[in-house]
Design a protein around this motif. Structure first.
Motif, PDB file in Angstrom:
ATOM      1  N   ASP A   1       0.823  -1.213   0.000  1.00  0.00           N
ATOM      2  CA  ASP A   1       0.000   0.000   0.000  1.00  0.00           C
ATOM      3  C   ASP A   1       0.851   1.255   0.000  1.00  0.00           C
ATOM      4  OD1 ASP A   1      -2.316  -1.508   0.030  1.00  0.00           O
ATOM      5  OD2 ASP A   1      -2.380  -1.585   2.218  1.00  0.00           O
ATOM      6  N   PHE A   2       1.877   1.249  -0.845  1.00  0.00           N
ATOM      7  CA  PHE A   2       2.797   2.381  -0.850  1.00  0.00           C
ATOM      8  C   PHE A   2       2.070   3.658  -1.261  1.00  0.00           C
ATOM      9  CE2 PHE A   2       6.023   5.185  -2.666  1.00  0.00           C
ATOM     10  CZ  PHE A   2       6.929   5.212  -1.617  1.00  0.00           C
ATOM     11  N   GLY A   3       2.297   4.725  -0.516  1.00  0.00           N
ATOM     12  CA  GLY A   3       1.674   6.010  -0.801  1.00  0.00           C
ATOM     13  C   GLY A   3       0.538   6.344   0.130  1.00  0.00           C
ATOM     14  N   GLU A   4      -0.013   5.364   0.846  1.00  0.00           N
ATOM     15  CA  GLU A   4      -1.121   5.630   1.756  1.00  0.00           C
ATOM     16  C   GLU A   4      -0.646   6.235   3.063  1.00  0.00           C
ATOM     17  OE1 GLU A   4      -3.873   2.608   2.661  1.00  0.00           O
ATOM     18  OE2 GLU A   4      -4.170   1.970   0.593  1.00  0.00           O
ATOM     19  N   GLY A   5       0.546   5.817   3.489  1.00  0.00           N
ATOM     20  CA  GLY A   5       0.979   6.183   4.837  1.00  0.00           C
ATOM     21  C   GLY A   5       1.962   7.320   4.872  1.00  0.00           C
ATOM     22  N   TYR A   6       3.191   6.982   5.357  1.00  0.00           N
ATOM     23  CA  TYR A   6       4.152   8.026   5.674  1.00  0.00           C
ATOM     24  C   TYR A   6       5.028   8.417   4.481  1.00  0.00           C
ATOM     25  CZ  TYR A   6       2.743   6.001  10.070  1.00  0.00           C
ATOM     26  OH  TYR A   6       2.007   5.503  11.095  1.00  0.00           O
ATOM     27  N   SER A   7       5.117   7.547   3.493  1.00  0.00           N
ATOM     28  CA  SER A   7       5.897   7.812   2.289  1.00  0.00           C
ATOM     29  C   SER A   7       7.284   8.342   2.624  1.00  0.00           C
ATOM     30  CB  SER A   7       5.174   8.834   1.392  1.00  0.00           C
ATOM     31  OG  SER A   7       3.920   8.346   1.013  1.00  0.00           O
ATOM     32  N   ALA A   8       7.999   7.653   3.490  1.00  0.00           N
ATOM     33  CA  ALA A   8       9.342   8.075   3.887  1.00  0.00           C
ATOM     34  C   ALA A   8      10.311   7.654   2.795  1.00  0.00           C
ATOM     35  CB  ALA A   8       9.713   7.434   5.218  1.00  0.00           C
ATOM     36  N   LEU A   9      10.394   8.494   1.736  1.00  0.00           N
ATOM     37  CA  LEU A   9      11.173   8.124   0.545  1.00  0.00           C
ATOM     38  C   LEU A   9      12.644   7.937   0.868  1.00  0.00           C
ATOM     39  CD1 LEU A   9       9.498  10.566  -2.004  1.00  0.00           C
ATOM     40  CD2 LEU A   9       8.863   8.215  -1.427  1.00  0.00           C
ATOM     41  N   ASN A  10      13.135   8.648   1.886  1.00  0.00           N
ATOM     42  CA  ASN A  10      14.555   8.533   2.228  1.00  0.00           C
ATOM     43  C   ASN A  10      14.927   7.100   2.580  1.00  0.00           C
ATOM     44  OD1 ASN A  10      17.229   9.466   3.011  1.00  0.00           O
ATOM     45  ND2 ASN A  10      16.529   9.165   5.112  1.00  0.00           N
ATOM     46  N   TYR A  11      13.986   6.377   3.193  1.00  0.00           N
ATOM     47  CA  TYR A  11      14.281   5.017   3.630  1.00  0.00           C
ATOM     48  C   TYR A  11      14.303   4.032   2.468  1.00  0.00           C
ATOM     49  CZ  TYR A  11      13.552   6.979   8.225  1.00  0.00           C
ATOM     50  OH  TYR A  11      13.647   7.752   9.348  1.00  0.00           O
ATOM     51  N   LEU A  12      13.558   4.347   1.398  1.00  0.00           N
ATOM     52  CA  LEU A  12      13.598   3.476   0.225  1.00  0.00           C
ATOM     53  C   LEU A  12      15.005   3.425  -0.353  1.00  0.00           C
ATOM     54  CD1 LEU A  12      10.313   4.452  -1.659  1.00  0.00           C
ATOM     55  CD2 LEU A  12      10.724   2.480  -0.186  1.00  0.00           C
ATOM     56  N   ARG A  13      15.712   4.561  -0.219  1.00  0.00           N
ATOM     57  CA  ARG A  13      17.073   4.626  -0.761  1.00  0.00           C
ATOM     58  C   ARG A  13      18.049   3.811   0.082  1.00  0.00           C
ATOM     59  NH1 ARG A  13      21.036   7.906   0.797  1.00  0.00           N
ATOM     60  NH2 ARG A  13      19.585   9.098   2.080  1.00  0.00           N
ATOM     61  N   ARG A  14      17.816   3.760   1.392  1.00  0.00           N
ATOM     62  CA  ARG A  14      18.798   3.114   2.267  1.00  0.00           C
ATOM     63  C   ARG A  14      18.529   1.640   2.527  1.00  0.00           C
ATOM     64  NH1 ARG A  14      19.390   3.979   7.008  1.00  0.00           N
ATOM     65  NH2 ARG A  14      17.460   4.984   7.651  1.00  0.00           N
ATOM     66  N   LEU A  15      17.255   1.245   2.546  1.00  0.00           N
ATOM     67  CA  LEU A  15      16.925  -0.118   2.929  1.00  0.00           C
ATOM     68  C   LEU A  15      16.923  -1.054   1.715  1.00  0.00           C
ATOM     69  CD1 LEU A  15      14.056   0.609   5.463  1.00  0.00           C
ATOM     70  CD2 LEU A  15      16.434   0.022   5.976  1.00  0.00           C
ATOM     71  N   PRO A  16      17.329  -2.313   1.909  1.00  0.00           N
ATOM     72  CA  PRO A  16      17.430  -3.276   0.782  1.00  0.00           C
ATOM     73  C   PRO A  16      16.067  -3.826   0.388  1.00  0.00           C
ATOM     74  CG  PRO A  16      18.083  -4.337   2.828  1.00  0.00           C
ATOM     75  CD  PRO A  16      17.823  -2.909   3.182  1.00  0.00           C
ATOM     76  N   ILE A  17      15.215  -2.981  -0.242  1.00  0.00           N
ATOM     77  CA  ILE A  17      13.851  -3.363  -0.618  1.00  0.00           C
ATOM     78  C   ILE A  17      13.827  -3.721  -2.099  1.00  0.00           C
ATOM     79  CG2 ILE A  17      11.476  -2.519  -0.801  1.00  0.00           C
ATOM     80  CD1 ILE A  17      12.184  -0.622   1.536  1.00  0.00           C
ATOM     81  N   HIS A  18      13.024  -4.758  -2.450  1.00  0.00           N
ATOM     82  CA  HIS A  18      12.953  -5.214  -3.842  1.00  0.00           C
ATOM     83  C   HIS A  18      11.819  -4.557  -4.626  1.00  0.00           C
ATOM     84  CE1 HIS A  18      15.085  -8.479  -1.739  1.00  0.00           C
ATOM     85  NE2 HIS A  18      15.727  -8.639  -2.884  1.00  0.00           N
ATOM     86  N   GLY A  19      10.691  -4.255  -3.954  1.00  0.00           N
ATOM     87  CA  GLY A  19       9.560  -3.788  -4.725  1.00  0.00           C
ATOM     88  C   GLY A  19       8.553  -3.017  -3.909  1.00  0.00           C
ATOM     89  N   LEU A  20       7.582  -2.429  -4.624  1.00  0.00           N
ATOM     90  CA  LEU A  20       6.485  -1.678  -4.021  1.00  0.00           C
ATOM     91  C   LEU A  20       5.169  -2.275  -4.502  1.00  0.00           C
ATOM     92  CD1 LEU A  20       7.741   1.987  -4.703  1.00  0.00           C
ATOM     93  CD2 LEU A  20       8.163   0.581  -2.671  1.00  0.00           C
ATOM     94  N   LYS A  21       4.116  -2.093  -3.683  1.00  0.00           N
ATOM     95  CA  LYS A  21       2.777  -2.460  -4.113  1.00  0.00           C
ATOM     96  C   LYS A  21       1.950  -1.181  -4.215  1.00  0.00           C
ATOM     97  CE  LYS A  21       0.912  -6.318  -3.380  1.00  0.00           C
ATOM     98  NZ  LYS A  21       0.153  -7.457  -2.829  1.00  0.00           N
ATOM     99  N   LEU A  22       1.464  -0.919  -5.425  1.00  0.00           N
ATOM    100  CA  LEU A  22       0.681   0.271  -5.686  1.00  0.00           C
ATOM    101  C   LEU A  22      -0.705   0.090  -5.069  1.00  0.00           C
ATOM    102  CD1 LEU A  22       0.532   3.019  -7.095  1.00  0.00           C
ATOM    103  CD2 LEU A  22      -0.170   1.815  -9.174  1.00  0.00           C
ATOM    104  N   SER A  23      -1.074   0.979  -4.130  1.00  0.00           N
ATOM    105  CA  SER A  23      -2.296   0.812  -3.355  1.00  0.00           C
ATOM    106  C   SER A  23      -3.541   0.915  -4.223  1.00  0.00           C
ATOM    107  CB  SER A  23      -2.354   1.860  -2.243  1.00  0.00           C
ATOM    108  OG  SER A  23      -3.613   1.830  -1.608  1.00  0.00           O
ATOM    109  N   GLN A  24      -4.520   0.065  -3.897  1.00  0.00           N
ATOM    110  CA  GLN A  24      -5.790   0.115  -4.619  1.00  0.00           C
ATOM    111  C   GLN A  24      -6.514   1.437  -4.383  1.00  0.00           C
ATOM    112  OE1 GLN A  24      -8.358  -2.962  -3.184  1.00  0.00           O
ATOM    113  NE2 GLN A  24      -8.077  -2.413  -1.023  1.00  0.00           N
ATOM    114  N   LEU A  25      -6.110   2.174  -3.334  1.00  0.00           N
ATOM    115  CA  LEU A  25      -6.696   3.471  -3.075  1.00  0.00           C
ATOM    116  C   LEU A  25      -6.492   4.411  -4.266  1.00  0.00           C
ATOM    117  CD1 LEU A  25      -8.021   5.352  -0.916  1.00  0.00           C
ATOM    118  CD2 LEU A  25      -5.705   5.991  -0.248  1.00  0.00           C
ATOM    119  N   PHE A  26      -5.336   4.273  -4.947  1.00  0.00           N
ATOM    120  CA  PHE A  26      -5.042   5.110  -6.104  1.00  0.00           C
ATOM    121  C   PHE A  26      -5.454   4.425  -7.412  1.00  0.00           C
ATOM    122  CE2 PHE A  26      -1.585   5.896  -2.947  1.00  0.00           C
ATOM    123  CZ  PHE A  26      -2.135   7.056  -2.423  1.00  0.00           C
ATOM    124  N   VAL A  27      -5.351   3.091  -7.443  1.00  0.00           N
ATOM    125  CA  VAL A  27      -5.673   2.356  -8.670  1.00  0.00           C
ATOM    126  C   VAL A  27      -7.153   2.506  -9.017  1.00  0.00           C
ATOM    127  CG1 VAL A  27      -5.825   0.044  -9.705  1.00  0.00           C
ATOM    128  CG2 VAL A  27      -3.781   0.720  -8.399  1.00  0.00           C
TER     129      VAL A  27
END
Length: 867
Positions: A757-783
């Motif tokens: 549900d990326f984008g619904e909450g805090y959207s702390a973009l800085n952490y996406l750069r630092r943490l070893p994350i593979h992917g995002l799920k686009l929230s149905q709230l926007f879809v």
């Protein structure tokens, strides 16, 4: 009469007959007229000289033996090799032997314990002109022995060196020493004997009693500086070299009746003694061989002296004595200083009046018990000095018989105010929130329980305060700014509440206020209004303004709870009701909320046993290739069917599980079941790439998540890439080292990591750069708003751009129609899930769907208008 035979080696006196015949012959020759007159005169002089020499020699021999035998101690004359040349009569008596049995024999005859080379140190000493002294046991003819002290000196005889040895019988001295030891052990004076180096060589029984030296314990260890503080009569601490024994050893002069105070550091007891130290010398020595110190306990005599008072002040211990027969209380000056009463009463009531009420009763009861049972008393008491300052004392007392009609209690008062203040400081720290200075969670719970237990204070209210939009500050400015905001918010709440309630930081951005309502039922809402009013002004942090409001829930005892936990939970429920109404308001706990709370408690009770009762099951929503419709993965979704509550959707029970902590066990169960199902599908030919599992924030932060994941993969023989873990954005804002370590450990296992549900909450973009994350799920709230909603399209395009820029995979949720699918494909999104493809399916349904329904879905999609 025949003279005594000469000693071997001594000059033999001329034989009496030979000397007389020679003199007579010389005399006769002097009358021969044939000789010249000078010769006759010479012969006459020779005859007379010979007669005179004979007489002198006889006189010298008589004088020698008179002196030799007059010595009362055995005297031996030895040659250089230790052969006895002569022995006086005292020696013959002492050794009980005849002269011929000793003279001419080696000295070993009477000194059998001497070593073979015993003469070497003797001659070395004698050659230096000194006297050689030796203690040894001599032997009598019957083999018995007696101790002697032998003094040997050198003298010349006929041009050769000889030794004269005088043996002093020590038997009497040994007996005297035994009597001396017996006297020392039985005398009531404490005696310590120290050698020239200051080491204690002996402590008599009285000394061991005085200084508390245990049986088998070394006296010098028991009297070490680490155990004792020694002060002079003015209360000044003395160093080791200032003590009487050390001074006497150094100066060689006796010190008489020196008053010292001995304070035992561990026992906290002070004993006053009078010390007399005497030096003891060896013969011919100027430095003392040892120092004998005698101690007399004069503590009782010093009770009322100024000197004793100063030493008591140093140790912060005062004394007291109560004559119960006359009801007379004696306090030393230091005791008066401790309790802050210069003119305290001379009765026990005067001391009791200094104490707080509770301790006054405790001391009175303890005194009565001591008087009736004889047991010692020992209490820690609190009181108030005359200047209004509190004090704490440790009172110790014991009973002693004063007379047939009177009994006395004697003891000490030790000032423990500093220690108690230190303990209070620690207690306050344990009860205080370090960030805001308010009470902490545990302290407030304790206060609530204490008030609820007291009927006079049990009518109270709890205000549960939660800051609205506080996380915005954390996201924008970081945790340090968030901490400053919390401290500022705490100060505002304190100004609003004033003295009308207790305030605590309950955790995070939550605060509690506890206030009484018995005297003012309107107080809780009035305080709530004040708090909302004082939060109306924005907070300024780092040059920016933040509008932070508060949501408040109010609960009252006893109607809303009779225990602290229940009361706080009721206020919490009311606070969340306030948030749902739009925030920046307060809500009183109501019967309707109570019903909701009861349902919540019922839900939580049933939830706690759901795993054991096999009430959970999983459904799987396919994740498909948007272009081809091929199922590539599946997301595991939990469902709960309870006999009492019926079917429960996840959004009805997941939040409760998060709150209670049950989500941790539930999450572990979901992970194992999902891995087990994927293993079963693959064994049956269904080659899904992976299964996705949602991971709770509580599960991420509170457990060894990497270990749990590895155990599940190992148990079902799956590679790490077969599992995708989906986290909410809340995980991102927890900027803790543990967060990065957990993400890294999971990535090392090969597990895919996605933000749900990326984008619904805090959207702390800085952490996406630092943490070893593979992917995002686009929230149905926007879809759900694409392709026609301008704002939703903009948000989706932004998120897709972020994923593309950071090279992150992207899965779209909530795809319900072909238009949404086509928009996503056009934007480069390859994988999606939603009702366009399938809802959550049971395992067999998903297998069937995977096997046969995908082509139909694709064809149906292509037949839609506009495709």
């Amino acid at each position: 009469m025949k003279s005594a035979p000469p000693a071997r080696g001594l000059p033999p006196p001329p034989d009496g007959a030979d000397a007389a015949a020679t003199a007579a012959a010389l005399e006769t020759a002097s009358h021969d007229l044939a000789l010249d007159e000078p010769i006759r005169a010479l012969l006459i002089r020779a005859a007379r000289a010979l007669q005179s020499a004979h007489i002198d020699a006889e006189h010298a021999r008589m004088h020698y033996y008179a002196l030799f035998d007059a010595v009362p101690d055995p005297v031996s004359i030895l040659d250089a090799d230790g052969i006895v040349l002569d022995l006086n009569k005292a020696g013959l008596r002492a050794y009980q032997r005849a002269r011929e049995d000793i003279v001419g024999k080696p000295i070993h005859l009477i000194n059998p314990d001497l070593p073979a080379d015993h003469l070497q140190p003797v001659w070395e000493t004698l050659d230096r002109g000194d006297t050689y002294v030796l203690e040894v046991d001599n032997m009598r003819a019957d083999g018995s022995r007696f101790p002697v002290e032998v003094h040997s000196a050198n003298f010349r005889l006929d041009g050769r060196n000889c030794i004269v040895a005088v043996a002093r019988d020590l038997s009497g001295r040994r007996d005297a020493e035994l009597r001396y030891r017996a006297l020392m052990e039985n005398i009531d004076k404490a005696i310590l004997v120290r050698d020239a180096e200051g080491r204690i060589t002996h402590a008599n029984l009285a000394a061991r009693r005085l200084f508390g030296i245990r049986a088998g314990q070394r006296a010098d260890r028991a009297l070490a500086d680490e155990h004792w503080l020694v002060v002079d009569e003015h209360g000044r601490e003395l160093q080791a070299d200032e003590l009487p024994a050390a001074r006497v050893a150094r100066d060689g002069r006796a010190m008489h009746s020196t008053v010292l105070g001995f304070f035992h550091r561990q026992r906290r007891s002070l004993t006053w003694v009078s010390v007399t130290a005497m030096p003891q010398f060896l013969p011919g020595h100027q430095r003392p061989q040892q120092v004998l110190s005698m101690f007399s306990d004069v503590t009782a005599l010093k009770r009322d002296s100024t000197l004793f008072a100063r030493a008591q002040a140093l140790a912060r211990i005062g004394g007291w004595e109560w004559d119960t027969g006359r009801n007379h209380l004696y306090l030393t000056n230091e005791a008066r200083r401790i309790i802050g009463r210069d003119q305290a009463s001379d009765t026990i009531e005067g001391l009791l009046d200094c104490l707080i009420e509770a301790d006054r009763c405790r001391l009175r009861h303890a005194l009565e018990q001591t008087m009736s049972t004889g047991r010692d008393l020992q209490l820690e008491l609190q009181g108030m000095r005359g200047d209004g300052q509190p004090f704490w004392v440790r009172a110790i007392g014991e009973i002693g018989v004063g007379s047939l009609l009177s009994a006395r209690l004697t003891g000490t008062l030790q000032d423990i105010t500093d220690r108690k203040r230190g303990e209070e400081t620690l207690r306050v720290k344990a009860r205080t929130d370090p960030l805001t200075g308010l009470l902490n969670r545990d302290a407030l719970r304790f206060e609530i329980e204490a008030r609820l237990a007291d009927p006079a204070q049990s009518a109270l209210a709890v205000l549960y305060i939660d800051l609205d939009r506080f996380k915005v500050v954390n996201d924008v400015l970081g945790h340090a700014a968030g901490d400053r905001l919390l401290a500022a918010a705490a100060r505002r709440i304190q100004r609003a509440v004033g003295t009308e309630g207790l305030i605590a930081r309950f955790g995070g951005d939550e605060f509690l206020v506890v206030c009484a309502v018995d005297d003012d039922p309107a107080r809780p809402p009035r305080l709530a209004d004040r708090i909302l009013e004082i939060f109306a002004d924005a907070f300024r942090l780092d040059g920016e303004e933040f509008a932070i409001t508060a949501s408040i829930g109010i609960a009252q005892a006893p109607q809303d709870g009779t225990r602290s936990q229940q009361l706080i939970q009721s206020a919490d429920v009311a606070m969340y009701a306030s948030k749902r109404r739009g925030r920046n308001s307060w809500q009183v706990f109501t019967a309707e909320l109570a019903a909701q709370q009861q349902q919540r408690q019922q839900l939580e009770t049933q939830l706690r046993h759901a795993i054991d009762n096999n009430e959970f099951h999983l459904v799987y929503q396919p994740q498909v290739d948007l272009a081809s419709g091929r199922v590539v993965a599946a997301e595991a979704l939990i469902r709960w069917r309870n006999q009492s509550l019926g079917d429960m959707a996840p959004d009805h029970f997941i939040d409760h599980a998060e709150t209670t902590g049950d989500i941790v066990a539930i999450g572990t169960w979901v992970m194992r079941q999902a891995c087990r199902q994927l293993r079963e599908w693959r064994d049956n030919g269904l080659q899904l790439e992976r299964v996705a599992v949602n991971v709770s924030y509580r599960q991420f932060m509170g457990e060894d998540l990497a270990g749990i994941v590895q155990a599940a993969l190992t148990e079902f023989d799956l590679p790490g890439c077969a599992l995708e873990l989906e986290f909410t954005e809340r995980v991102l804002i927890e900027d803790e080292p543990d967060t990065l370590r957990t993400f890294t450990a999971l990535r090392d296992l090969g597990v895919s990591l996605a933000i749900d549900d990326f984008g619904e909450g805090y959207s702390a973009l800085n952490y996406l750069r630092r943490l070893p994350i593979h992917g995002l799920k686009l929230s149905q709230l926007f879809v759900q708003g694409i392709p026609h909603g301008t704002s939703d399209v903009a948000v989706c395009e932004a998120i897709i751009g972020i994923a593309r820029s950071l090279k992150l995979g992207l899965v779209a949720e909530g795809v319900e129609n072909a238009a949404q699918r086509d928009f996503l494909i056009a934007q480069g999104v390859h994988v999606g899930q939603g009702f366009l493809f399938a809802p959550g399916l049971l395992p067999d349904e998903l297998a069937h769907h995977y096997a046969g329904t995908i082509p139909q879905t694709l064809r149906a999609g292509r037949r839609r208008p506009g495709r």
